[in-house]
Design a protein around this motif. Structure first.
Motif, PDB file in Angstrom:
ATOM      1  N   PRO A   1       0.814  -1.221   0.000  1.00 14.08           N
ATOM      2  CA  PRO A   1       0.000   0.000   0.000  1.00 14.08           C
ATOM      3  C   PRO A   1       0.845   1.268   0.000  1.00 14.08           C
ATOM      4  N   TYR A   2       2.003   1.230   0.668  1.00 13.31           N
ATOM      5  CA  TYR A   2       2.883   2.405   0.689  1.00 13.31           C
ATOM      6  C   TYR A   2       3.382   2.713  -0.717  1.00 13.31           C
ATOM      7  N   TYR A   3       3.884   1.692  -1.409  1.00 18.38           N
ATOM      8  CA  TYR A   3       4.416   1.915  -2.748  1.00 18.38           C
ATOM      9  C   TYR A   3       3.310   2.307  -3.728  1.00 18.38           C
ATOM     10  N   GLU A   4       2.113   1.793  -3.509  1.00 14.14           N
ATOM     11  CA  GLU A   4       0.991   2.183  -4.367  1.00 14.14           C
ATOM     12  C   GLU A   4       0.729   3.679  -4.245  1.00 14.14           C
ATOM     13  N   ALA A   5       0.703   4.174  -3.007  1.00 11.77           N
ATOM     14  CA  ALA A   5       0.465   5.605  -2.792  1.00 11.77           C
ATOM     15  C   ALA A   5       1.644   6.438  -3.300  1.00 11.77           C
ATOM     16  N   PHE A   6       2.855   5.939  -3.109  1.00 16.94           N
ATOM     17  CA  PHE A   6       4.048   6.671  -3.530  1.00 16.94           C
ATOM     18  C   PHE A   6       4.085   6.810  -5.052  1.00 16.94           C
ATOM     19  N   CYS A   7       3.756   5.727  -5.750  1.00 17.02           N
ATOM     20  CA  CYS A   7       3.749   5.764  -7.217  1.00 17.02           C
ATOM     21  C   CYS A   7       2.660   6.686  -7.747  1.00 17.02           C
ATOM     22  N   GLU A   8       1.557   6.755  -7.037  1.00 20.63           N
ATOM     23  CA  GLU A   8       0.466   7.626  -7.457  1.00 20.63           C
ATOM     24  C   GLU A   8       0.889   9.093  -7.345  1.00 20.63           C
ATOM     25  N   VAL A   9       1.561   9.437  -6.276  1.00 18.03           N
ATOM     26  CA  VAL A   9       2.031  10.811  -6.077  1.00 18.03           C
ATOM     27  C   VAL A   9       3.046  11.205  -7.143  1.00 18.03           C
ATOM     28  N   HIS A  10       3.893  10.245  -7.546  1.00 22.02           N
ATOM     29  CA  HIS A  10       4.978  10.536  -8.489  1.00 22.02           C
ATOM     30  C   HIS A  10       4.677   9.993  -9.896  1.00 22.02           C
ATOM     31  N   LYS A  11       3.412   9.908 -10.195  1.00 27.64           N
ATOM     32  CA  LYS A  11       2.995   9.419 -11.508  1.00 27.64           C
ATOM     33  C   LYS A  11       3.579  10.310 -12.609  1.00 27.64           C
ATOM     34  N   GLY A  12       4.114   9.678 -13.641  1.00 24.07           N
ATOM     35  CA  GLY A  12       4.656  10.424 -14.773  1.00 24.07           C
ATOM     36  C   GLY A  12       6.143  10.680 -14.687  1.00 24.07           C
ATOM     37  N   GLU A  13       6.741  10.485 -13.511  1.00 24.41           N
ATOM     38  CA  GLU A  13       8.182  10.682 -13.375  1.00 24.41           C
ATOM     39  C   GLU A  13       8.932   9.443 -13.851  1.00 24.41           C
ATOM     40  N   ASP A  14      10.200   9.627 -14.177  1.00 23.67           N
ATOM     41  CA  ASP A  14      11.043   8.499 -14.569  1.00 23.67           C
ATOM     42  C   ASP A  14      11.075   7.476 -13.435  1.00 23.67           C
ATOM     43  N   PRO A  15      10.798   6.190 -13.722  1.00 28.03           N
ATOM     44  CA  PRO A  15      10.739   5.179 -12.658  1.00 28.03           C
ATOM     45  C   PRO A  15      12.005   5.124 -11.811  1.00 28.03           C
ATOM     46  N   HIS A  16      13.163   5.260 -12.441  1.00 27.20           N
ATOM     47  CA  HIS A  16      14.411   5.188 -11.684  1.00 27.20           C
ATOM     48  C   HIS A  16      14.533   6.362 -10.714  1.00 27.20           C
ATOM     49  N   ARG A  17      14.006   7.492 -11.098  1.00 27.45           N
ATOM     50  CA  ARG A  17      13.978   8.642 -10.194  1.00 27.45           C
ATOM     51  C   ARG A  17      13.057   8.359  -9.017  1.00 27.45           C
ATOM     52  N   VAL A  18      11.930   7.697  -9.280  1.00 33.71           N
ATOM     53  CA  VAL A  18      10.978   7.361  -8.225  1.00 33.71           C
ATOM     54  C   VAL A  18      11.603   6.374  -7.232  1.00 33.71           C
ATOM     55  N   PHE A  19      12.354   5.403  -7.738  1.00 29.75           N
ATOM     56  CA  PHE A  19      13.016   4.449  -6.846  1.00 29.75           C
ATOM     57  C   PHE A  19      13.957   5.189  -5.892  1.00 29.75           C
ATOM     58  N   GLY A  20      14.689   6.144  -6.433  1.00 28.53           N
ATOM     59  CA  GLY A  20      15.613   6.908  -5.608  1.00 28.53           C
ATOM     60  C   GLY A  20      14.910   7.778  -4.588  1.00 28.53           C
ATOM     61  N   LEU A  21      13.794   8.396  -4.979  1.00 27.21           N
ATOM     62  CA  LEU A  21      13.045   9.248  -4.057  1.00 27.21           C
ATOM     63  C   LEU A  21      12.480   8.439  -2.893  1.00 27.21           C
TER      64      LEU A  21
END
Length: 511
Positions: A249-269
């Motif tokens: 659930p945490y990663y689901e919410a995190f991905c929703e907030v950072h939708k559209g960003e480069d996935p590798h950038r999201v992993f780092g954030l």
């Protein structure tokens, strides 16, 4: 021991439950081997059980008891392929896998049941107690808090506090078993003084008497002793090299907030968010107990370093023993460089760093763990000597985007060999510890073909690298620390001096 819920109550009395490893007979080493000086009269398994040991690389989720997984799944209505312990092991946690990615699939069932404080405390207690029952005196348990957090209900901080609470309880119970073993020593030295033994026994409550009986029935096949060093632990927070919204659930919410960003950038954030939460706990974390000065070691401690302050709500400030940051998960395609910002932040905060590297990718993954992430220890490092696979891989497979990475693709064979030699020399001179997990590697590295004599740890030891033997996942790999040490003695024909150095490394390289 007072507990607040039935699930924890069931676990609180499981201090005597055996670990997840299958039963193994003691291994007797052939004394005729010139490379081995073990006394043939020694039962090796008993010897390895009794000596103090450290386990620096053990995953909380992958070391859950199979019975606990089934119990928690039934409580939380998580569907499993089977609710029979042996059948579930065979279906979800087989003895061999085709790849690391296949090895990791079974963890999906485990993380689904570890989303409450009670479940995490229970599993943390049991995993730690299982290790202590095998003679581990210092354990560093790692897990990914973001895999268990639920936004708005169960924060990263609460996840870590729940795990810490279970591990604290295990320390108290294990240290108590050390003290209770004194009773057996007393009886042994007072065989002619039955009155003294009876008088001492009459002072014990029923639960304590039961624990003493457990030690007595083990007939020396237990690691507890009144003069042994105290039990200790540390917590390692894992970031994930790669994740999808379905992971938690945490990663689901995190991905929703950072939708559209480069996935590798999201992993780092996400890794930066983890380090930020961990640093808050280390600086000014609140006591994770319902604070009672008689039960809380931190609040009742006489050490001024343990007590930070008393906030307006009456809860004492308490630094949780989060000792290091790690990244885990699929290595190919998800380079260390994605997490450089997070590890820089950890480095600036004096948080130790250990990195899964060289397990499913080449030597350059190990190099990048050191240069990009400030790694002080390397998890697995199996491909350290594989110069021939340098530069191989799909997409961004383990490579940083630096020019030095591009140059490695154009290396000659001689240059690749020199690269591995220089890397090995650097690891040795800097005493960077390699956390070797033999049983786990047998399952995930097809080239070993079930033969540990082919494992690179043999060469690591020969090269004088700082090697520590660890369990990785006691359920998934069906092992414990005694079995790991026994396997190494048998496969590598270790001398007692070599075994001493390996065991010492576990303590010297601990965080």
């Amino acid at each position: 021991m007072n507990v607040s819920n039935s699930a924890t109550a069931r676990s609180s009395n499981n201090w005597s439950t055996a670990s997840n490893a299958s039963d193994t007979n003691g291994i007797i080493i052939d004394n005729n081997d010139d490379n081995n000086n073990w006394n043939t009269k020694i039962n090796l398994q008993k010897f390895l059980l009794r000596i103090p040991k450290a386990d620096l690389h053990i995953h909380l989720d992958g070391s859950i008891r199979i019975e606990t997984l089934i119990d928690l799944a039934q409580q939380s209505h998580v569907e499993l392929p089977s609710y029979d312990a042996q059948e579930l092991k065979d279906l979800v946690f087989p003895t061999k896998y085709n790849s690391l990615e296949e090895y990791l699939r079974g963890f999906g069932y485990i993380t689904q049941v570890l989303t409450t404080p009670e479940a995490l405390e229970r599993v943390a207690y049991e995993v730690t107690m299982d290790a202590y029952n095998c003679g581990v005196r210092h354990i560093e348990v790692r897990f990914a808090p973001q895999m268990h957090a639920v936004p708005g209900k169960f924060s990263i901080e609460q996840v870590v506090c729940a795990v810490n609470k279970g591990m604290e309880r295990a320390v108290r119970d294990a240290d108590e078993l050390d003290e209770l073993s004194r009773y057996l020593c007393r009886r042994s030295s007072n065989d002619d003084d039955d009155d003294a033994s009876l008088d001492y026994a009459s002072q014990l409550d029923e639960e304590t008497t039961e624990k003493i009986q457990y030690l007595k029935e083990k007939q020396g096949m237990h690691p507890y002793h009144p003069d042994a060093p105290p039990h200790q632990y540390g917590i390692i927070a894992c970031a994930m090299r790669f994740f999808l919204p379905v992971f938690s659930p945490y990663y689901e919410a995190f991905c929703e907030v950072h939708k559209g960003e480069d996935p590798h950038r999201v992993f780092g954030l996400a890794s930066v968010a983890l380090v930020t939460a961990v640093n808050n706990l280390r600086r000014k974390g609140k006591c994770c107990h319902d604070c009672d000065s008689e039960e809380c070691p931190a609040c009742s401690s006489s050490d001024p370093n343990d007590i930070i302050s008393s906030d307006n709500d009456g809860l004492h400030g308490y630094i949780l023993p989060v000792v290091a940051l790690d990244i885990a998960g699929a290595e190919v395609g998800y380079p260390a460089s994605d997490h450089r910002e997070a590890f820089d932040l950890a480095h600036q905060s004096f948080l130790h760093k250990t990195v899964h590297a060289g397990e499913a990718y080449g030597p350059e993954s190990i190099m990048e763990a050191v240069t990009d992430l400030h790694a002080e220890r390397i998890g697995h490092g199996c491909n350290l000597f594989k110069w021939e696979i340098i530069g191989e891989g799909e997409g961004r497979g383990g490579k940083s985007t630096s020019s030095s990475s591009k140059n490695r693709n154009e290396m000659s064979d001689i240059q690749k060999q020199q690269y591995c030699e220089n890397l090995t020399r650097y690891l040795g001179s800097m005493r960077l510890c390699i956390e070797v997990c033999l049983s786990s590697n047998l399952q995930t590295i097809p080239e070993l073909d079930g033969d540990l004599r082919k494992h690179p740890a043999k060469k690591m030891i020969k090269e004088g690298l700082a090697v520590s033997l660890c369990t990785d996942n006691t359920l998934v790999s069906r092992t414990d620390i005694v079995r790991e040490l026994s396997l190494a003695v048998e496969a590598f024909k270790l001398t007692p001096v070599q075994m001493r150095d390996i065991v010492f490394n576990g303590f010297k390289r601990s965080f």
